[in-house]
Design an enzyme around this catalytic site. Structure first.
Site, mmCIF file in Angstrom:
data_model
loop_
_atom_site.group_PDB
_atom_site.id
_atom_site.type_symbol
_atom_site.label_atom_id
_atom_site.label_comp_id
_atom_site.label_asym_id
_atom_site.label_seq_id
_atom_site.Cartn_x
_atom_site.Cartn_y
_atom_site.Cartn_z
ATOM 1 N N CYS A 38 15.151 -20.416 -24.588
ATOM 2 C CA CYS A 38 16.375 -19.685 -24.269
ATOM 3 C C CYS A 38 16.145 -18.190 -24.402
ATOM 4 O O CYS A 38 15.282 -17.747 -25.152
ATOM 5 C CB CYS A 38 17.469 -20.155 -25.228
ATOM 6 S SG CYS A 38 19.008 -19.262 -25.105
ATOM 7 N N SER A 40 17.839 -16.065 -25.936
ATOM 8 C CA SER A 40 18.044 -15.500 -27.277
ATOM 9 C C SER A 40 16.804 -15.664 -28.150
ATOM 10 O O SER A 40 16.570 -14.840 -29.029
ATOM 11 C CB SER A 40 19.291 -16.046 -27.963
ATOM 12 O OG SER A 40 19.776 -17.174 -27.331
ATOM 13 N N HIS A 43 14.922 -12.591 -27.349
ATOM 14 C CA HIS A 43 15.457 -11.375 -27.974
ATOM 15 C C HIS A 43 14.787 -11.106 -29.320
ATOM 16 O O HIS A 43 14.578 -9.959 -29.698
ATOM 17 C CB HIS A 43 16.968 -11.498 -28.192
ATOM 18 C CG HIS A 43 17.772 -11.277 -26.944
ATOM 19 N ND1 HIS A 43 17.476 -10.294 -26.037
ATOM 20 C CD2 HIS A 43 18.870 -11.897 -26.465
ATOM 21 C CE1 HIS A 43 18.354 -10.337 -25.051
ATOM 22 N NE2 HIS A 43 19.202 -11.309 -25.280
ATOM 23 N N HIS A 59 16.236 -23.314 -30.390
ATOM 24 C CA HIS A 59 17.557 -23.767 -30.834
ATOM 25 C C HIS A 59 18.289 -24.550 -29.749
ATOM 26 O O HIS A 59 19.475 -24.822 -29.899
ATOM 27 C CB HIS A 59 18.389 -22.545 -31.243
ATOM 28 C CG HIS A 59 18.573 -21.597 -30.112
ATOM 29 N ND1 HIS A 59 17.605 -20.682 -29.748
ATOM 30 C CD2 HIS A 59 19.572 -21.466 -29.235
ATOM 31 C CE1 HIS A 59 18.029 -20.025 -28.691
ATOM 32 N NE2 HIS A 59 19.222 -20.481 -28.350
ATOM 33 N N CYS A 164 22.385 -25.310 -25.711
ATOM 34 C CA CYS A 164 22.720 -23.889 -25.829
ATOM 35 C C CYS A 164 23.167 -23.290 -24.507
ATOM 36 O O CYS A 164 24.320 -22.933 -24.332
ATOM 37 C CB CYS A 164 21.578 -23.072 -26.420
ATOM 38 S SG CYS A 164 22.015 -21.315 -26.521
#
Ligand SMILES: [Zn+2]
Ligand SMILES: [Zn+2]
Length: 362
Positions: A38, A40, A43, A59, A164
């Site tokens: 993902c 994130s 990031h 996640h 997610c």
């Protein structure tokens, strides 16, 4: 077990042997079947958000329950589950007022005196768990309130995406913004989350769904998944283009990238009374600037956390949407790989080559 270890920003993850602790009373061990990579996660690797290394990221995952703690009644070994980072305690004000995605209760976390969930096999030192999940690993140690049981005929690689990206995007449209049938929608960013927001708007019955991106292949996929119009922001001013297409602006806009400028564009293309929803993770400390006069015409801007989910309700519903052909998940998986391919998955995501890479385990 094998896990991909995060050593700090701008460094490749390395595959190492990690020991996972026994489940405490309300915890479960889940064998990871599939995990999405993902934005994130990226990031953190890019250093835009801090997280203490060494850690196991990841996640967005689904798997099969292996072992349960003594107080767990919700699942048993063999059950298929999706993990969600919105772990809820069930008793705080947020949980009891219908907003469990905002729960930050420490009750669902291990205390300081408890053993760490993950350790390096080589020397027993602690490895941090990310988002209470850490799915870039063969097994996950989760609180029972971080999982939802799903039907066993649902393929786990597609179920993982719901964990997610799909929850975040579809949920932003259905739960956070509550898109009205017949309304006009603009979605900025056609990556995994943006494509899910487009699908959420379609499921909600939006009349016009405008996808905005700078990558042609992503815009093509956006059309396949429900966008009625596309705007290539590399050659057109997206605000002008959206205003022109709609004759004055959209009722709902979504920012699904995490950029200050794009959040401002999403707000600026609203019709009077419209609502912009920021889904993307705007880097820590960055300020979004808006024209004060816009508020006089009741334009609104709001955040959305994990699609304002009540994931034990929402995720099984999304699986039904998938089975009915209303939620397209197969099309969102651009690439598949193994745990070892995680760094390549980050590279491809950064290059805008993929909507989603899904890593699968045996
Ligand atoms: Zn995510
Ligand atoms: Zn709570």
């Amino acid at each position: 077990m094998k896990a991909a270890i995060y050593h700090g920003p701008h460094q490749d993850l390395t595959i190492e042997d990690v020991e996972i602790d026994k489940p405490m009373a309300r915890e479960v061990v889940v064998r990871t079947a599939a995990t999405g990579v993902c934005h994130s996660d990226l990031h953190f690797v890019d250093g835009l958000y801090p997280f203490p290394p060494p850690a196991v990221l990841g996640h967005e995952a689904a798997g099969v329950v292996e072992e349960v703690g003594e107080l767990v009644h919700y699942v048993k070994p063999g059950d298929h589950v999706i993990a969600c980072l919105s772990v809820f305690c069930g008793t705080c004000d947020y949980c009891t007022s219908g907003r469990p995605n905002l729960c930050r209760s420490p009750e669902t976390r291990r205390g300081e005196s408890d053993p760490p969930k993950l350790r390096f096999a080589k020397d027993g030192s602690t490895v941090n768990q990310f988002a209470n999940i850490s799915s870039f690993a063969e097994q996950m140690l989760l609180h029972e309130n971080a999982i939802v049981k799903v039907r066993e005929d649902m393929p786990l690689d597609r179920a993982a995406l719901i964990g997610c990206g799909v929850m975040t995007g579809v949920g932003a449209a259905l739960n956070t913004a509550k898109v009205e049938p017949g309304s006009n929608v603009a979605v900025f960013g056609a990556g995994g989350v943006g494509l899910a927001a487009i699908q959420g708007a379609r499921i909600a019955g939006a009349a016009m769904i405008i996808a905005v991106d700078v990558v042609e292949s992503k815009l093509a996929l956006a059309k396949e998944l429900g966008a009625t119009h596309i705007v290539d922001a590399s050659s057109h001013d997206p605000v002008e283009a959206v205003r022109e297409l709609t004759g004055g602006g959209v009722h709902y806009s979504f920012e699904a990238i995490g950029l200050k400028d794009v959040a401002e564009q999403a707000f600026n293309c609203l019709a009077a009374g419209g609502t912009a929803t920021v889904i993307g993770m705007i880097p820590v400390g960055q300020k979004v600037e808006l024209d004060g006069r816009s508020f006089l015409s009741e334009r609104k801007i709001q955040g959305s956390s994990m699609g304002s989910n009540r994931f034990r309700i929402d995720m099984p519903r999304y699986i039904e949407f998938y089975r009915q052909g209303r939620l397209k998940l197969d099309e969102m998986i651009t690439r598949r790989g193994r745990l070892e391919d995680v760094n390549e998955a980050f590279r491809a995501m950064k290059a805008g080559e993929v909507a989603r890479t899904v890593l699968t385990f045996d």
